[in-house]
Design a protein around this motif. Structure first.
Motif, PDB file in Angstrom:
ATOM      1  N   ARG A 179      36.431  41.983  51.805  1.00  0.00           N
ATOM      2  CA  ARG A 179      37.413  42.215  50.734  1.00  0.00           C
ATOM      3  C   ARG A 179      38.480  41.119  50.744  1.00  0.00           C
ATOM      4  O   ARG A 179      38.909  40.642  49.687  1.00  0.00           O
ATOM      5  CB  ARG A 179      38.056  43.586  50.884  1.00  0.00           C
ATOM      6  CG  ARG A 179      38.942  43.949  49.715  1.00  0.00           C
ATOM      7  CD  ARG A 179      39.495  45.345  49.871  1.00  0.00           C
ATOM      8  NE  ARG A 179      38.423  46.314  49.932  1.00  0.00           N
ATOM      9  CZ  ARG A 179      38.177  47.216  48.992  1.00  0.00           C
ATOM     10  NH1 ARG A 179      38.942  47.261  47.930  1.00  0.00           N
ATOM     11  NH2 ARG A 179      37.200  48.073  49.126  1.00  0.00           N
ATOM     12  N   LEU A 180      38.904  40.709  51.924  1.00  0.00           N
ATOM     13  CA  LEU A 180      39.887  39.637  52.032  1.00  0.00           C
ATOM     14  C   LEU A 180      39.333  38.339  51.450  1.00  0.00           C
ATOM     15  O   LEU A 180      40.017  37.620  50.734  1.00  0.00           O
ATOM     16  CB  LEU A 180      40.303  39.428  53.490  1.00  0.00           C
ATOM     17  CG  LEU A 180      41.317  38.320  53.742  1.00  0.00           C
ATOM     18  CD1 LEU A 180      42.602  38.563  52.963  1.00  0.00           C
ATOM     19  CD2 LEU A 180      41.598  38.200  55.228  1.00  0.00           C
ATOM     20  N   ARG A 181      38.069  38.055  51.741  1.00  0.00           N
ATOM     21  CA  ARG A 181      37.436  36.846  51.207  1.00  0.00           C
ATOM     22  C   ARG A 181      37.377  36.906  49.682  1.00  0.00           C
ATOM     23  O   ARG A 181      37.672  35.931  48.992  1.00  0.00           O
ATOM     24  CB  ARG A 181      36.037  36.667  51.766  1.00  0.00           C
ATOM     25  CG  ARG A 181      35.348  35.394  51.293  1.00  0.00           C
ATOM     26  CD  ARG A 181      33.948  35.328  51.840  1.00  0.00           C
ATOM     27  NE  ARG A 181      33.434  34.134  52.382  1.00  0.00           N
ATOM     28  CZ  ARG A 181      34.027  33.089  52.936  1.00  0.00           C
ATOM     29  NH1 ARG A 181      35.309  33.071  53.046  1.00  0.00           N
ATOM     30  NH2 ARG A 181      33.379  32.051  53.381  1.00  0.00           N
ATOM     31  N   THR A 182      36.998  38.056  49.138  1.00  0.00           N
ATOM     32  CA  THR A 182      36.944  38.221  47.689  1.00  0.00           C
ATOM     33  C   THR A 182      38.328  38.010  47.078  1.00  0.00           C
ATOM     34  O   THR A 182      38.478  37.335  46.056  1.00  0.00           O
ATOM     35  CB  THR A 182      36.403  39.616  47.325  1.00  0.00           C
ATOM     36  OG1 THR A 182      35.084  39.742  47.858  1.00  0.00           O
ATOM     37  CG2 THR A 182      36.371  39.836  45.827  1.00  0.00           C
ATOM     38  N   PHE A 183      39.340  38.582  47.709  1.00  0.00           N
ATOM     39  CA  PHE A 183      40.709  38.423  47.224  1.00  0.00           C
ATOM     40  C   PHE A 183      41.121  36.953  47.257  1.00  0.00           C
ATOM     41  O   PHE A 183      41.685  36.429  46.290  1.00  0.00           O
ATOM     42  CB  PHE A 183      41.660  39.265  48.070  1.00  0.00           C
ATOM     43  CG  PHE A 183      43.096  39.142  47.665  1.00  0.00           C
ATOM     44  CD1 PHE A 183      43.525  39.651  46.457  1.00  0.00           C
ATOM     45  CD2 PHE A 183      44.014  38.525  48.496  1.00  0.00           C
ATOM     46  CE1 PHE A 183      44.854  39.535  46.075  1.00  0.00           C
ATOM     47  CE2 PHE A 183      45.334  38.404  48.124  1.00  0.00           C
ATOM     48  CZ  PHE A 183      45.757  38.916  46.905  1.00  0.00           C
ATOM     49  N   ALA A 184      40.825  36.252  48.356  1.00  0.00           N
ATOM     50  CA  ALA A 184      41.173  34.835  48.476  1.00  0.00           C
ATOM     51  C   ALA A 184      40.453  34.008  47.414  1.00  0.00           C
ATOM     52  O   ALA A 184      41.041  33.104  46.811  1.00  0.00           O
ATOM     53  CB  ALA A 184      40.829  34.331  49.875  1.00  0.00           C
ATOM     54  N   GLU A 185      39.200  34.318  47.164  1.00  0.00           N
ATOM     55  CA  GLU A 185      38.444  33.598  46.128  1.00  0.00           C
ATOM     56  C   GLU A 185      39.019  33.868  44.743  1.00  0.00           C
ATOM     57  O   GLU A 185      39.106  32.955  43.909  1.00  0.00           O
ATOM     58  CB  GLU A 185      36.967  33.982  46.193  1.00  0.00           C
ATOM     59  CG  GLU A 185      36.274  33.435  47.421  1.00  0.00           C
ATOM     60  CD  GLU A 185      34.883  34.000  47.649  1.00  0.00           C
ATOM     61  OE1 GLU A 185      34.503  34.979  46.956  1.00  0.00           O
ATOM     62  OE2 GLU A 185      34.182  33.476  48.534  1.00  0.00           O
ATOM     63  N   ASP A 186      39.421  35.107  44.476  1.00  0.00           N
ATOM     64  CA  ASP A 186      40.046  35.430  43.194  1.00  0.00           C
ATOM     65  C   ASP A 186      41.352  34.652  43.022  1.00  0.00           C
ATOM     66  O   ASP A 186      41.645  34.153  41.933  1.00  0.00           O
ATOM     67  CB  ASP A 186      40.314  36.931  43.076  1.00  0.00           C
ATOM     68  CG  ASP A 186      39.063  37.729  42.780  1.00  0.00           C
ATOM     69  OD1 ASP A 186      38.043  37.119  42.387  1.00  0.00           O
ATOM     70  OD2 ASP A 186      39.101  38.958  42.933  1.00  0.00           O
ATOM     71  N   MET A 187      42.146  34.551  44.090  1.00  0.00           N
ATOM     72  CA  MET A 187      43.380  33.764  44.034  1.00  0.00           C
ATOM     73  C   MET A 187      43.046  32.311  43.739  1.00  0.00           C
ATOM     74  O   MET A 187      43.642  31.693  42.860  1.00  0.00           O
ATOM     75  CB  MET A 187      44.151  33.856  45.356  1.00  0.00           C
ATOM     76  CG  MET A 187      44.776  35.188  45.632  1.00  0.00           C
ATOM     77  SD  MET A 187      46.245  35.499  44.655  1.00  0.00           S
ATOM     78  CE  MET A 187      47.374  34.296  45.322  1.00  0.00           C
TER      79      MET A 187
END
Length: 57
Positions: A12-20
């Motif tokens: 989830r953190l990776r997905t959030f970082a990619e979205d940012m």
């Protein structure tokens, strides 16, 4: 009383970082102010409205 527990979730953190990174998540920034104006920034936040205030060094 309500308890909230958080669990680490690297995916989830990776997905959030990619979205940012990709611009899919934007933090609304209403003002940028020098750090020495922190008191004025705090007063502005207490009045409400707008987005976040970024303090610059």
């Amino acid at each position: 009383m309500t308890r909230v527990f958080a669990q680490p979730d690297p995916a989830r953190l990776r997905t959030f970082a990619e979205d940012m990174r990709d611009g899919n998540f934007v933090v609304p920034i209403s003002r940028r102010m020098p750090l020495h104006d922190v008191a004025a920034a705090h007063e502005s936040l207490e009045k409400g409205g707008g987005g976040k205030i970024v303090l610059l060094t």
